[in-house]
Design an enzyme around this catalytic site. Sequence first.
Site, short mmCIF file in Angstrom:
data_model
loop_
_atom_site.label_atom_id
_atom_site.label_comp_id
_atom_site.label_asym_id
_atom_site.label_seq_id
_atom_site.Cartn_x
_atom_site.Cartn_y
_atom_site.Cartn_z
N GLY A 249 -20.67 -41.75 -0.82
CA GLY A 249 -20.38 -40.65 0.10
C GLY A 249 -21.52 -39.65 0.15
CE LYS A 250 -22.91 -36.24 -5.72
NZ LYS A 250 -23.55 -36.29 -7.05
CG ASP B 6 -24.24 -32.57 -11.39
OD1 ASP B 6 -23.97 -33.79 -11.55
OD2 ASP B 6 -23.59 -31.67 -11.96
CB SER B 7 -22.06 -31.52 -5.91
OG SER B 7 -21.98 -32.93 -5.84
O1 LIG Z 1 -18.96 -33.01 -0.56
C1 LIG Z 1 -18.07 -33.29 -1.37
N1 LIG Z 1 -16.82 -33.55 -0.99
C2 LIG Z 1 -15.85 -33.87 -1.83
N2 LIG Z 1 -16.01 -33.97 -3.16
C3 LIG Z 1 -17.27 -33.70 -3.62
C4 LIG Z 1 -18.32 -33.36 -2.77
N3 LIG Z 1 -19.43 -33.16 -3.51
C5 LIG Z 1 -19.07 -33.37 -4.76
N4 LIG Z 1 -17.76 -33.73 -4.83
C6 LIG Z 1 -17.01 -34.08 -6.03
C7 LIG Z 1 -16.97 -35.58 -6.18
C8 LIG Z 1 -17.30 -35.84 -7.60
O2 LIG Z 1 -16.08 -35.94 -8.30
C9 LIG Z 1 -17.98 -34.57 -8.10
C10 LIG Z 1 -19.46 -34.73 -8.21
O3 LIG Z 1 -19.82 -35.29 -9.45
P1 LIG Z 1 -21.34 -35.75 -9.65
O4 LIG Z 1 -21.55 -36.17 -11.05
O5 LIG Z 1 -22.24 -34.71 -9.11
O6 LIG Z 1 -21.47 -36.99 -8.67
P2 LIG Z 1 -21.03 -38.50 -8.84
O7 LIG Z 1 -20.76 -38.81 -10.29
O8 LIG Z 1 -19.95 -38.78 -7.89
O9 LIG Z 1 -22.32 -39.30 -8.38
P3 LIG Z 1 -23.80 -39.25 -9.05
O10 LIG Z 1 -23.68 -38.46 -10.32
O11 LIG Z 1 -24.18 -40.66 -9.27
O12 LIG Z 1 -24.67 -38.58 -8.03
O13 LIG Z 1 -17.69 -33.56 -7.15
MG LIG Z 2 -22.03 -38.20 -11.75
#
Ligand SMILES: O=c1nc[nH]c2c1ncn2[C@H]1C[C@H](O)[C@@H](COP(=O)(O)OP(=O)(O)OP(=O)(O)O)O1
Ligand SMILES: [Mg+2]
Length: 203
Positions: free
Chosen positions: A18-19, A75-76
């Site tokens: 999604g990101k 990171d979000s």
């Molecule tokens: O626009 C968004 N709309 C809905 N939810 C969102 C959004 N942006 C972050 N989120 C939520 C999803 C995830 O549960 C968390 C980020 O966690 P985070 O560790 O940064 O990302 P991730 O583990 O999903 O992917 P990765 O670390 O591989 O980039 O916040």
């Molecule tokens: Mg993550």
Amino acid sequence: MTRKFTGDRLLVATHNRGKLEEIAQLFEAFGVEVISAADLNLPEPEETETTFVGNARIKAHAAAKAANMPALADDSGITIDALDGAPGVYTADWAMTPTGRDFVKAMTDTWAKLEAVNAPCPRKAQFRCTLVLAWPDGHDEVFEGVMPGQVVWPMRGDQGHGYDPIFQPDGFDQTFGEMDRWEKNEISHRARAFRNLMHGCFK
Ligand SMILES: O=c1nc[nH]c2c1ncn2[C@H]1C[C@H](O)[C@@H](COP(=O)(O)OP(=O)(O)OP(=O)(O)O)O1
Ligand SMILES: [Mg+2]
């Protein structure tokens, strides 16, 4: 001096589809093609820090070193006022189950927690995004974006990803889950951080 990115291909250090789609769409207008850490089969580092910037740095530097090219990490998460800023950096963890991530469960639990503390309405919250652009030599640049809004119930909309169906940004009647991807990508925390990144690291 902010270091500039001069290439036309950028590695995005994420395993979240999604990101990645949102980031790819944001870069499209600038003629930058993105590839992801997942596409390159790079390992997913453990996010052991307690801040968004700390975890974004871990992901960006790990990918930049592994692929020997600049890498952008995101990171979000969502911070909820009535829960003292939770889930924050633990937003993804709240979706964890023995069989993988379940965001319907995460959103249901989040709402139950707000009910349990009898949080007054509107249930103010912020979506936050920290972007880190890292180079293989260890240099990095950090950018942030915040979108204020409220947590709503029931869930609304089937667009987007993660917690989008329960987040209604300030100034809008729709949740992120009800907006089409272009609309969300103009106003989101990620879009705001991206704008700062473009001002800082791109011409
Ligand atoms: O626009 C968004 N709309 C809905 N939810 C969102 C959004 N942006 C972050 N989120 C939520 C999803 C995830 O549960 C968390 C980020 O966690 P985070 O560790 O940064 O990302 P991730 O583990 O999903 O992917 P990765 O670390 O591989 O980039 O916040
Ligand atoms: Mg993550």
